[in-house]
Design a protein around this motif. Sequence first.
Motif, PDB file in Angstrom:
ATOM      1  N   VAL A  22       1.865   1.343  -4.101  1.00 57.37           N
ATOM      2  CA  VAL A  22       2.436   0.252  -3.339  1.00 57.37           C
ATOM      3  C   VAL A  22       2.749   0.682  -1.800  1.00 57.37           C
ATOM      4  CG1 VAL A  22       4.674  -0.984  -3.155  1.00 57.37           C
ATOM      5  CG2 VAL A  22       3.676  -0.506  -5.440  1.00 57.37           C
ATOM      6  N   LEU A  23       3.250   1.804  -1.652  1.00 66.69           N
ATOM      7  CA  LEU A  23       3.587   2.399  -0.181  1.00 66.69           C
ATOM      8  C   LEU A  23       2.339   2.189   0.512  1.00 66.69           C
ATOM      9  CD1 LEU A  23       5.476   3.286   2.018  1.00 66.69           C
ATOM     10  CD2 LEU A  23       5.329   5.462   1.267  1.00 66.69           C
ATOM     11  N   PRO A  24       1.250   3.215   0.069  1.00 69.10           N
ATOM     12  CA  PRO A  24       0.088   2.918   0.951  1.00 69.10           C
ATOM     13  C   PRO A  24      -0.649   1.661   1.229  1.00 69.10           C
ATOM     14  CG  PRO A  24      -0.223   4.605  -0.958  1.00 69.10           C
ATOM     15  CD  PRO A  24       0.857   3.869  -1.076  1.00 69.10           C
ATOM     16  N   ALA A  25      -0.431   0.847   0.361  1.00 67.04           N
ATOM     17  CA  ALA A  25      -0.889  -0.537   0.374  1.00 67.04           C
ATOM     18  C   ALA A  25      -0.098  -1.056   1.422  1.00 67.04           C
ATOM     19  CB  ALA A  25      -0.829  -1.414  -0.893  1.00 67.04           C
ATOM     20  N   ALA A  26       1.186  -0.987   1.743  1.00 64.60           N
ATOM     21  CA  ALA A  26       2.123  -1.797   2.676  1.00 64.60           C
ATOM     22  C   ALA A  26       1.897  -1.149   4.065  1.00 64.60           C
ATOM     23  CB  ALA A  26       3.557  -1.312   2.371  1.00 64.60           C
ATOM     24  N   ALA A  27       1.460   0.168   4.006  1.00 62.59           N
ATOM     25  CA  ALA A  27       1.142   0.748   5.351  1.00 62.59           C
ATOM     26  C   ALA A  27      -0.058   0.212   5.680  1.00 62.59           C
ATOM     27  CB  ALA A  27       0.866   2.368   5.184  1.00 62.59           C
ATOM     28  N   ALA A  28      -1.388  -0.055   4.806  1.00 62.14           N
ATOM     29  CA  ALA A  28      -2.521  -0.304   5.262  1.00 62.14           C
ATOM     30  C   ALA A  28      -2.788  -1.941   5.598  1.00 62.14           C
ATOM     31  CB  ALA A  28      -3.495  -0.087   3.863  1.00 62.14           C
ATOM     32  N   ALA A  29      -1.648  -2.556   5.012  1.00 57.96           N
ATOM     33  CA  ALA A  29      -1.530  -4.116   5.551  1.00 57.96           C
ATOM     34  C   ALA A  29      -0.914  -4.053   6.952  1.00 57.96           C
ATOM     35  CB  ALA A  29      -0.512  -4.651   4.514  1.00 57.96           C
ATOM     36  N   VAL A  36       0.272   1.644  13.094  1.00 61.86           N
ATOM     37  CA  VAL A  36       1.330   2.187  12.083  1.00 61.86           C
ATOM     38  C   VAL A  36       1.870   3.743  12.709  1.00 61.86           C
ATOM     39  CG1 VAL A  36       2.181   2.934   9.730  1.00 61.86           C
ATOM     40  CG2 VAL A  36       0.694   0.831  10.089  1.00 61.86           C
ATOM     41  N   GLU A  37       3.145   3.556  12.996  1.00 64.25           N
ATOM     42  CA  GLU A  37       3.892   4.772  13.413  1.00 64.25           C
ATOM     43  C   GLU A  37       4.247   5.876  12.103  1.00 64.25           C
ATOM     44  OE1 GLU A  37       5.796   3.406  17.641  1.00 64.25           O
ATOM     45  OE2 GLU A  37       7.060   3.151  15.510  1.00 64.25           O
ATOM     46  N   ALA A  38       4.686   5.412  11.310  1.00 66.21           N
ATOM     47  CA  ALA A  38       5.380   6.155  10.110  1.00 66.21           C
ATOM     48  C   ALA A  38       5.509   4.895   8.882  1.00 66.21           C
ATOM     49  CB  ALA A  38       6.663   6.871  10.487  1.00 66.21           C
ATOM     50  N   TRP A  39       5.705   5.673   7.732  1.00 71.26           N
ATOM     51  CA  TRP A  39       6.011   4.860   6.452  1.00 71.26           C
ATOM     52  C   TRP A  39       6.670   5.909   5.609  1.00 71.26           C
ATOM     53  CZ3 TRP A  39       1.170   6.240   8.069  1.00 71.26           C
ATOM     54  CH2 TRP A  39       0.500   6.870   7.127  1.00 71.26           C
ATOM     55  N   ASP A  40       7.646   5.231   4.594  1.00 73.81           N
ATOM     56  CA  ASP A  40       8.350   6.244   3.880  1.00 73.81           C
ATOM     57  C   ASP A  40       8.927   5.344   2.559  1.00 73.81           C
ATOM     58  OD1 ASP A  40       9.941   8.323   3.148  1.00 73.81           O
ATOM     59  OD2 ASP A  40      11.835   7.387   4.308  1.00 73.81           O
ATOM     60  N   LEU A  41       9.228   6.345   1.604  1.00 76.65           N
ATOM     61  CA  LEU A  41       9.697   5.584   0.337  1.00 76.65           C
ATOM     62  C   LEU A  41      11.186   6.189   0.255  1.00 76.65           C
ATOM     63  CD1 LEU A  41       9.763   4.153  -2.278  1.00 76.65           C
ATOM     64  CD2 LEU A  41       8.679   6.104  -3.307  1.00 76.65           C
ATOM     65  N   ALA A  42      12.251   5.417   0.097  1.00 70.91           N
ATOM     66  CA  ALA A  42      13.445   5.970  -0.143  1.00 70.91           C
ATOM     67  C   ALA A  42      14.104   5.346  -1.534  1.00 70.91           C
ATOM     68  CB  ALA A  42      14.422   5.731   0.981  1.00 70.91           C
ATOM     69  N   ARG A  67       5.676 -10.268   7.905  1.00 70.59           N
ATOM     70  CA  ARG A  67       5.037 -11.255   6.909  1.00 70.59           C
ATOM     71  C   ARG A  67       3.817 -11.023   5.899  1.00 70.59           C
ATOM     72  NH1 ARG A  67       6.720 -16.749  10.361  1.00 70.59           N
ATOM     73  NH2 ARG A  67       8.898 -16.788   9.970  1.00 70.59           N
ATOM     74  N   HIS A  68       2.791 -10.434   6.852  1.00 75.81           N
ATOM     75  CA  HIS A  68       1.664  -9.950   6.312  1.00 75.81           C
ATOM     76  C   HIS A  68       1.810  -8.771   5.354  1.00 75.81           C
ATOM     77  CE1 HIS A  68      -2.616  -9.154   5.689  1.00 75.81           C
ATOM     78  NE2 HIS A  68      -2.494  -7.990   6.029  1.00 75.81           N
ATOM     79  N   THR A  69       2.604  -8.002   5.718  1.00 72.07           N
ATOM     80  CA  THR A  69       2.970  -6.738   4.921  1.00 72.07           C
ATOM     81  C   THR A  69       3.781  -7.036   3.644  1.00 72.07           C
ATOM     82  OG1 THR A  69       2.955  -5.243   6.826  1.00 72.07           O
ATOM     83  CG2 THR A  69       4.084  -4.591   4.870  1.00 72.07           C
ATOM     84  N   ASN A  70       4.606  -8.045   3.813  1.00 73.55           N
ATOM     85  CA  ASN A  70       5.373  -8.619   2.566  1.00 73.55           C
ATOM     86  C   ASN A  70       4.711  -9.296   1.895  1.00 73.55           C
ATOM     87  OD1 ASN A  70       8.263  -9.061   1.580  1.00 73.55           O
ATOM     88  ND2 ASN A  70       7.123 -11.338   1.892  1.00 73.55           N
TER      89      ASN A  70
END
Length: 96
Positions: A22-29, A36-42, A67-70
């Motif tokens: 899920v997280l890699p897909a969001a960053a890729a989108a 993309v500067e950063a991505w994280d899961l919390a 919106r695209h990422t969502n």
Amino acid sequence: MPSYRITLGVGALRAGTDPQTVLPAAAAAARELTVVEAWDLAVVRGEPRITVRFTADDDEGATHVGRHTNAVVETLADVLAPQLTRRWGARWYPVR
């Protein structure tokens, strides 16, 4: 160039979705449309939240990326309380 972030609460996963995708897909989108500067899961109050930070020329462009990422994440899981924010100095403010 301003920095933005899209934060998405992640609910139930769609059938067959590996949680680790899920997280890699969001960053890729987001990366399809901008840098993309950063991505994280919390985990906040027991709820997983993913955050993707990216650059955009303006709020309109950032809204498009958000919106695209969502939309991509919604194909993998239920999305809860999406929030798009813009960085001003050391603080993050909602984009309207």
